[in-house]
Design a protein around this motif. Structure first.
Motif, PDB file in Angstrom:
ATOM      1  N   PRO A 117      22.395  -4.419  14.869  1.00  0.00           N
ATOM      2  CA  PRO A 117      22.665  -2.995  14.620  1.00  0.00           C
ATOM      3  C   PRO A 117      22.221  -2.070  15.761  1.00  0.00           C
ATOM      4  N   ALA A 118      21.046  -2.325  16.349  1.00  0.00           N
ATOM      5  CA  ALA A 118      20.568  -1.442  17.431  1.00  0.00           C
ATOM      6  C   ALA A 118      21.484  -1.563  18.646  1.00  0.00           C
ATOM      7  N   GLU A 137      24.943 -11.072  24.460  1.00  0.00           N
ATOM      8  CA  GLU A 137      24.442 -11.581  23.174  1.00  0.00           C
ATOM      9  C   GLU A 137      24.273 -13.091  23.264  1.00  0.00           C
ATOM     10  N   ARG A 138      23.080 -13.583  22.918  1.00  0.00           N
ATOM     11  CA  ARG A 138      22.804 -15.015  23.072  1.00  0.00           C
ATOM     12  C   ARG A 138      23.603 -15.885  22.089  1.00  0.00           C
ATOM     13  N   GLY A 167      23.158 -14.054  16.877  1.00  0.00           N
ATOM     14  CA  GLY A 167      24.615 -14.081  16.949  1.00  0.00           C
ATOM     15  C   GLY A 167      25.171 -12.684  16.702  1.00  0.00           C
ATOM     16  N   ALA A 171      20.559  -9.776  12.848  1.00  0.00           N
ATOM     17  CA  ALA A 171      19.869 -10.417  11.720  1.00  0.00           C
ATOM     18  C   ALA A 171      20.406  -9.987  10.358  1.00  0.00           C
ATOM     19  N   GLY A 172      20.968  -8.792  10.271  1.00  0.00           N
ATOM     20  CA  GLY A 172      21.359  -8.314   8.944  1.00  0.00           C
ATOM     21  C   GLY A 172      22.780  -8.679   8.543  1.00  0.00           C
ATOM     22  N   SER A 175      23.307 -10.653   4.766  1.00  0.00           N
ATOM     23  CA  SER A 175      22.226  -9.959   4.066  1.00  0.00           C
ATOM     24  C   SER A 175      22.795  -9.259   2.851  1.00  0.00           C
ATOM     25  N   GLY A 177      22.833  -6.127   2.935  1.00  0.00           N
ATOM     26  CA  GLY A 177      23.425  -4.941   3.550  1.00  0.00           C
ATOM     27  C   GLY A 177      22.956  -3.646   2.914  1.00  0.00           C
ATOM     28  N   LYS A 178      21.697  -3.661   2.487  1.00  0.00           N
ATOM     29  CA  LYS A 178      21.125  -2.407   1.958  1.00  0.00           C
ATOM     30  C   LYS A 178      21.040  -1.417   3.098  1.00  0.00           C
ATOM     31  N   VAL A 243      19.800 -13.735  27.833  1.00  0.00           N
ATOM     32  CA  VAL A 243      19.055 -13.205  28.976  1.00  0.00           C
ATOM     33  C   VAL A 243      17.713 -13.921  29.045  1.00  0.00           C
ATOM     34  N   VAL A 277      16.707  -6.886  21.076  1.00  0.00           N
ATOM     35  CA  VAL A 277      16.719  -8.331  20.837  1.00  0.00           C
ATOM     36  C   VAL A 277      16.262  -8.764  19.442  1.00  0.00           C
ATOM     37  N   THR A 284      12.068 -14.433  24.328  1.00  0.00           N
ATOM     38  CA  THR A 284      12.288 -13.222  25.126  1.00  0.00           C
ATOM     39  C   THR A 284      10.996 -12.387  25.189  1.00  0.00           C
ATOM     40  N   GLU A 521      14.463  -3.216  15.870  1.00  0.00           N
ATOM     41  CA  GLU A 521      13.375  -3.866  15.142  1.00  0.00           C
ATOM     42  C   GLU A 521      12.475  -4.701  16.055  1.00  0.00           C
ATOM     43  N   GLY A 528      14.982  -2.470   9.480  1.00  0.00           N
ATOM     44  CA  GLY A 528      16.171  -2.453   8.625  1.00  0.00           C
ATOM     45  C   GLY A 528      17.400  -2.061   9.414  1.00  0.00           C
ATOM     46  N   ILE A 529      18.552  -2.302   8.794  1.00  0.00           N
ATOM     47  CA  ILE A 529      19.838  -2.113   9.474  1.00  0.00           C
ATOM     48  C   ILE A 529      20.031  -0.661   9.902  1.00  0.00           C
TER      49      ILE A 529
HETATM   50  C1  LIG Z   1      18.636 -12.593   5.742  1.00  0.00           C
HETATM   51  C2  LIG Z   1      18.308 -11.162   6.117  1.00  0.00           C
HETATM   52  C3  LIG Z   1      18.592 -10.149   5.216  1.00  0.00           C
HETATM   53  C4  LIG Z   1      18.342  -8.822   5.547  1.00  0.00           C
HETATM   54  N1  LIG Z   1      18.692  -7.845   4.671  1.00  0.00           N
HETATM   55  C5  LIG Z   1      18.615  -6.553   5.045  1.00  0.00           C
HETATM   56  C6  LIG Z   1      19.134  -5.524   4.222  1.00  0.00           C
HETATM   57  O1  LIG Z   1      19.703  -5.769   3.161  1.00  0.00           O
HETATM   58  N2  LIG Z   1      18.997  -4.241   4.641  1.00  0.00           N
HETATM   59  C7  LIG Z   1      18.384  -3.936   5.817  1.00  0.00           C
HETATM   60  O2  LIG Z   1      18.293  -2.753   6.155  1.00  0.00           O
HETATM   61  N3  LIG Z   1      17.886  -4.894   6.619  1.00  0.00           N
HETATM   62  C8  LIG Z   1      18.005  -6.191   6.267  1.00  0.00           C
HETATM   63  N4  LIG Z   1      17.526  -7.167   7.098  1.00  0.00           N
HETATM   64  C9  LIG Z   1      16.824  -6.756   8.328  1.00  0.00           C
HETATM   65  C10 LIG Z   1      17.844  -6.326   9.386  1.00  0.00           C
HETATM   66  O3  LIG Z   1      18.741  -7.358   9.553  1.00  0.00           O
HETATM   67  C11 LIG Z   1      17.158  -5.983  10.680  1.00  0.00           C
HETATM   68  O4  LIG Z   1      16.235  -4.956  10.442  1.00  0.00           O
HETATM   69  C12 LIG Z   1      18.159  -5.507  11.729  1.00  0.00           C
HETATM   70  O5  LIG Z   1      19.178  -6.440  11.897  1.00  0.00           O
HETATM   71  C13 LIG Z   1      17.461  -5.236  13.046  1.00  0.00           C
HETATM   72  O6  LIG Z   1      18.422  -4.866  13.973  1.00  0.00           O
HETATM   73  P1  LIG Z   1      18.221  -5.064  15.537  1.00  0.00           P
HETATM   74  O7  LIG Z   1      19.503  -4.696  16.164  1.00  0.00           O
HETATM   75  O8  LIG Z   1      16.998  -4.360  15.968  1.00  0.00           O
HETATM   76  O9  LIG Z   1      17.920  -6.620  15.739  1.00  0.00           O
HETATM   77  P2  LIG Z   1      18.768  -7.896  15.297  1.00  0.00           P
HETATM   78  O10 LIG Z   1      19.688  -7.565  14.209  1.00  0.00           O
HETATM   79  O11 LIG Z   1      17.785  -8.970  15.098  1.00  0.00           O
HETATM   80  O12 LIG Z   1      19.665  -8.223  16.578  1.00  0.00           O
HETATM   81  C14 LIG Z   1      19.127  -8.726  17.759  1.00  0.00           C
HETATM   82  C15 LIG Z   1      20.203  -9.505  18.503  1.00  0.00           C
HETATM   83  O13 LIG Z   1      19.711  -9.806  19.809  1.00  0.00           O
HETATM   84  C16 LIG Z   1      20.137 -11.120  20.172  1.00  0.00           C
HETATM   85  N5  LIG Z   1      19.194 -11.621  21.193  1.00  0.00           N
HETATM   86  C17 LIG Z   1      17.884 -11.931  21.033  1.00  0.00           C
HETATM   87  N6  LIG Z   1      17.353 -12.332  22.207  1.00  0.00           N
HETATM   88  C18 LIG Z   1      18.342 -12.274  23.136  1.00  0.00           C
HETATM   89  C19 LIG Z   1      18.404 -12.593  24.527  1.00  0.00           C
HETATM   90  N7  LIG Z   1      17.321 -13.010  25.205  1.00  0.00           N
HETATM   91  N8  LIG Z   1      19.588 -12.464  25.150  1.00  0.00           N
HETATM   92  C20 LIG Z   1      20.703 -12.029  24.490  1.00  0.00           C
HETATM   93  N9  LIG Z   1      20.692 -11.726  23.169  1.00  0.00           N
HETATM   94  C21 LIG Z   1      19.521 -11.836  22.500  1.00  0.00           C
HETATM   95  C22 LIG Z   1      20.084 -11.894  18.866  1.00  0.00           C
HETATM   96  O14 LIG Z   1      20.932 -13.019  18.903  1.00  0.00           O
HETATM   97  C23 LIG Z   1      20.538 -10.843  17.847  1.00  0.00           C
HETATM   98  O15 LIG Z   1      21.921 -10.906  17.601  1.00  0.00           O
HETATM   99  C24 LIG Z   1      17.752  -8.508   6.799  1.00  0.00           C
HETATM  100  C25 LIG Z   1      17.444  -9.538   7.700  1.00  0.00           C
HETATM  101  C26 LIG Z   1      17.711 -10.852   7.381  1.00  0.00           C
HETATM  102  C27 LIG Z   1      17.395 -11.943   8.352  1.00  0.00           C
END
Ligand SMILES: Cc1cc2nc3c(=O)[nH]c(=O)nc-3n(C[C@H](O)[C@H](O)[C@H](O)COP(=O)(O)OP(=O)(O)OC[C@H]3O[C@@H](n4cnc5c(N)ncnc54)[C@H](O)[C@@H]3O)c2cc1C
Length: 550
Positions: A117-118, A137-138, A167, A171-172, A175, A177-178, A243, A277, A284, A521, A528-529
């Motif tokens: 999401p970020a 994206e890894r 992927g 991470a969400g 999920s 998807g709250k 990366v 990430v 990382t 995150e 969260g998402i």
């Molecule tokens: C099963 C599950 C259920 C969830 N349910 C909810 C929910 O219902 N509601 C909610 O708000 N939150 C939920 N969350 C939490 C939510 O998914 C996270 O808070 C949110 O995805 C964080 O977003 P982000 O973009 O910061 O990181 P992430 O979503 O973790 O994305 C990081 C991305 O970076 C990539 N990455 C990492 N290292 C590297 C690298 N070195 N090089 C290239 N790419 C890299 C990863 O592959 C990943 O795709 C859930 C999480 C999980 C695992």
């Protein structure tokens, strides 16, 4: 436009009752009314037998000024604020060329690491304002990633680069998807996120429901649509592009990002690197610590996932209204301050969902929860977790929290039988301190399987004691929460990032590395998402301003 708040209507109200309530509240006749739109809809379930919908409505009327004067002392009738998102700047034309920008002070294209999401929202905002970001994206594209993730759940074959954590979509993706968040939103970032989600295929009601959720299947197709939007605006997105290093140039001890190196050795130059990430990118975190980028340990939580029959939660929350499709599956939020000083709380509650295997490293077991939009699986699940801090529980090294997570996840793997089964125990046995040997009325949903055991060695003693104290207390709020047959599975360790990649409050760049924008995150700035997506927007704005203004 007027904004009316606290308009309460019974659960079964007919649609036209909303208009009737508006006319009554404002004391106007039909002729003076033009139209209305629901801005928010909440549920007041404090009295389970008399549940109400509580509306915030934006209303267009004739003689608005006169009505505002009439209601000037009523806090529930006010002018509706503008809720539109405004871009802070746009790329000057001509647009930046593939490698070197023209007409802008800083030259290279912004690079975003991570497409959760970020990263998605950082990329979207930069693309929509003309900056043509490159995303690395890894993990794999979401369809292939879905196969790998389901494959792990069915066959215990973990792909460390393509799973619940890694992927396209982040991470969400798999999920509940709250989309709830406590964030204040004066610049309407949250609204922008929800509107973009709706454009990508989310149900419209997420714009006004006070507890919106999307569910797994829709999230997958939404992620693909957002990818297409970014590509159509000149962005570039590369999968299986991990990366592994960040190049930093130094001038008088001040670092400046120069580029990144991918796992295949390829180098990509940039002076604006967004690090999105997520909380599971442990390799990382190690790399950036080794490179001298400032990171610090931060608090997170550890615990178990609990599963009850959804009908038990519905009855406790909605009484005779339980099962009403207008209310859907009930959720809960619980907090308990334990006698040993620890806080225990429910985390990421998934009504009508399943417990999922959320490991990203071999030989480790981690639980989390997900559900579909319909939320109609038999069980409710939630994390029951205990807050921990670096000062008290993992002092010293900035990466000590990561090590603690690894240790607990490896212990869970061993307790589960060394085959990715989750160790589990019935609540009744957990409270009595004896191992479980047989499931009762609750069938666990975690796959590949749950191995019944004694969970008392799965977490540090203070956490076990705190959770033992909390479960009977939670039963005072949700009748039946301490159901002896309810199931605990372990371990829940990825509640939030164990590190913060500390950044300046004003320009959102790392405190010791210019051009590095930690976000979401993993960087410790979201949970969260929705909040991760909002943080991605803030960082995109900071990057855009830095490119244009310098
Ligand atoms: C099963 C599950 C259920 C969830 N349910 C909810 C929910 O219902 N509601 C909610 O708000 N939150 C939920 N969350 C939490 C939510 O998914 C996270 O808070 C949110 O995805 C964080 O977003 P982000 O973009 O910061 O990181 P992430 O979503 O973790 O994305 C990081 C991305 O970076 C990539 N990455 C990492 N290292 C590297 C690298 N070195 N090089 C290239 N790419 C890299 C990863 O592959 C990943 O795709 C859930 C999480 C999980 C695992």
């Amino acid at each position: 436009m007027l904004r009316l708040t606290e308009i309460k209507l019974s659960l079964q109200h007919a649609q036209e009752k909303i208009k009737t309530a508006i006319l009554k509240k404002l004391g106007i006749v039909e002729d003076d009314f033009i139209r209305y739109q629901i801005f928010k809809r909440g549920v007041d379930a404090r009295k389970p037998h008399a549940i109400l919908f509580v509306y915030t409505l934006d209303v267009e009327v004739k003689n608005e000024a006169k009505l505002l004067a009439k209601f000037k002392k009523d806090i529930h009738v006010k002018p509706a604020p503008d809720t539109g998102y405004k871009f802070v700047t746009f790329a000057p034309s001509p647009q930046p060329s593939p490698t070197r920008g023209e007409g802008v002070k800083s030259m290279s294209r912004p690079v975003i690491v991570g497409f959760g999401p970020a990263g998605i929202f950082a990329a979207l905002i930069l693309a929509q304002s003309g900056f043509k970001p490159i995303v690395l994206e890894r993990g794999k594209a979401v369809k292939e990633r879905t196969k790998d993730t389901w494959g792990f759940w069915r066959n215990s074959k973990l792909n460390p680069e393509s799973n619940v954590q890694f992927g396209e979509g982040g991470a969400g993706t798999f999920s509940d998807g709250k989309l709830y968040s406590q964030i204040k939103d004066p610049k309407h970032y949250g609204r922008k996120v929800l509107e973009e989600f709706v454009k990508a295929g989310a149900p419209e009601e997420i714009l006004y429901d006070s507890h919106p959720h999307i569910g797994t299947f829709r999230l997958v197709s939404m992620v693909e649509k957002m990818r297409e939007t970014i590509l159509s605006l000149g962005g570039e997105i590369r999968f299986e592009a991990r990366v592994d290093d960040i190049e930093i140039g130094y001038k008088n001890e001040h670092g400046q990002v120069q580029g990144v190196v991918l796992a295949n050795g390829e180098r990509i130059a940039t002076n604006h690197l967004v690090l999105a990430v997520g909380h599971s990118a442990r390799d990382t975190f190690e790399m950036i610590h080794k490179r001298g980028i400032y990171i610090e340990a931060k608090p997170f939580s550890i615990g178990f996932r609990v599963e009850h029959p959804q009908s038990l939660i519905d009855r406790a929350r909605y009484g005779s209204n339980s099962g009403n499709p207008l209310l859907g599956a009930a959720d809960y939020r619980l907090v308990h301050h334990a006698k040993n000083g620890r806080s225990v709380y429910s985390f990421c509650m998934c009504p009508g969902g399943t417990v999922v295997a959320a490991a990203s490293e071999p030989g480790r077991v981690v639980t989390n929860g997900m559900s579909q939009y319909s939320r109609n699986e038999r069980n409710a699940n939630a994390g029951i977790v205990v807050g921990i801090t670096p000062e008290q529980d993992y002092p010293g090294d900035p990466l000590a929290g990561v090590e603690l997570q690894r240790e607990l996840e490896a212990k869970a793997y061993a307790l589960g039988g060394n085959n990715y089964a989750a160790p589990g125990q019935l609540i009744g046995d957990f409270l009595e301190g004896k191992p479980s040997t047989e499931f009762g009325e609750v069938a666990p949903s975690y796959t590949p399987s749950v191995h019944l055991t004694d969970l008392s060695s799965a977490l540090p003693e203070y956490a076990i004691t705190a959770i033992r104290g909390a479960l009977p207390e939670f039963a005072k709020q949700i009748k039946g929460f301490d159901l002896p047959d309810a199931i605990l599975t372990g371990v829940e360790t990825r509640t939030s990032s164990p590190v913060r990649i500390t950044r300046n409050d004003d320009d959102l760049q790392s405190i010791n590395t210019k051009g590095l924008y930690p976000t979401g995150e993993g960087a410790g700035y979201a949970g969260g998402i929705l909040s991760a997506a909002v943080d991605g927007i803030k960082v995109a704005e900071a990057v855009a301003l830095s490119i244009v203004v310098g």
